[in-house]
Design an enzyme around this catalytic site. Sequence first.
Site: not given
Ligand code: IFM
Length: 446
Positions: A170, A352
Amino acid sequence: MTKISLPVNSPMLSADFTYGVATASFQIEGGAEHRLASIWDRFCATEGKIADGSNGEVACDHFNLWRQDIELIESLGVDAYRLSISWPRVITREGTLNQAGVDFYLGILDDLERKNIKAFVTLYHWDLPQHLEDNGGWLNRETAYLFRDYVDLITKAFGDRVYAYATLNEPFCSAYLGYEVGVHAPGIVGKEYGKKAAHHLLLAHGLAMQVLAKNSPDTLNGIVLNFTPCYPASNSSEDKGAAHFADDYFNQWYIKPLFDGEYPEILSQLPKAHHPDIHQGDMAIIAQPMDFLGVNYYTRAIYRADKQQDFVELPALEPRTDIGWEIYPKALTKLLVSLNEKYSLPPLYITENGAAMADELKDGSVNDLDRIDYYQSHLSAVHDAIGQGVDIRGYFAWSLMDNFEWAEGYLKRFGIVYVDYASQQRTVKASGNAYKNFISSRVAKK
Ligand code: IFM
């Protein structure tokens, strides 16, 4: 809902669709005394930055409890574990390998291999060594080359233990949240900084991809991007324009250079002072071929036009998770289909997806039916995207266990396993059991 299921003919029920759980170093490890300081240590120590005033010094104490945590991962029956490497744990101030830090990860990787769990390794999940930030951090082009050097050393040290490498997690969050609005480490504020930091992060990615192609040609090598699809508040052309601008600014900014070798056209509308410092050849370095693209998805955002600004974001609609994000699975299908139409993509992994919910540990269990619902609707959304021709090979639940949720500290729980931070006791939530049963129903089918 107590169960997760998909139509019996879903390609996501085939044995070669990968299911995993994900974490990140700073969020779970603790063991801060055994590594150099990172920008998140400094940020946490700054008054008012973290909602509960907490830090990552102990976190889930995974630094000490990793063996039992990997047993826990195994007990969930997943195919893969997505973890990140802490740069300040494995590299010294002089830029050499810190063998003790490397050994920590070798132990984990060897254990995963013994248990037949694929290691999806993220090389940077936001924990930049603080001494590099003292030298300008991601605003300093040199950091991209230091990242390349770190990737060179660590991938040689890991040998053939890894299944997939993601260079960055990200970069939007590192650049925008960290260097433009300052709600994440290192807490720098200024519109003139965000895109400069983003460019150096993308350059770091491209340089690292070149190293990976040399040192680790047999792993799947790629990057993980997060997407928050942008919707217009109305059908007016002004609101549609605002949503389009926001999409270019927040989403396409990070993917277009990777596949098209250029930034979105809104670059020409940004004030010169906000432009990245692009050197000749940079865009070609950034657009390296990749074996996979990781997509992180949680929610969407709605925008309206405004006379003073490029766009205004509206408050999230209901239903919402405990962190205030709208639950809107349809946007995930639409996102995957539209990325597939816009770009010539390698296979995708949902690296994710998950939800913070107001969990309660009662009589030794957490009955998080709301989270099961979230997983059900989002796995169905992925199934729908595959039905529309998108090549998706895997899905990772965020997160394996509750952990340090950045600026929210320990107040927001994303885990499918509950963590009692006082005792470090782990309890598999109802969602963890539902995920496990869903995965094993698939295995039983094969
Ligand atoms: O916890 C975070 C993760 O580190 C990166 N993506 C989003 C998740 C939730 O906010």
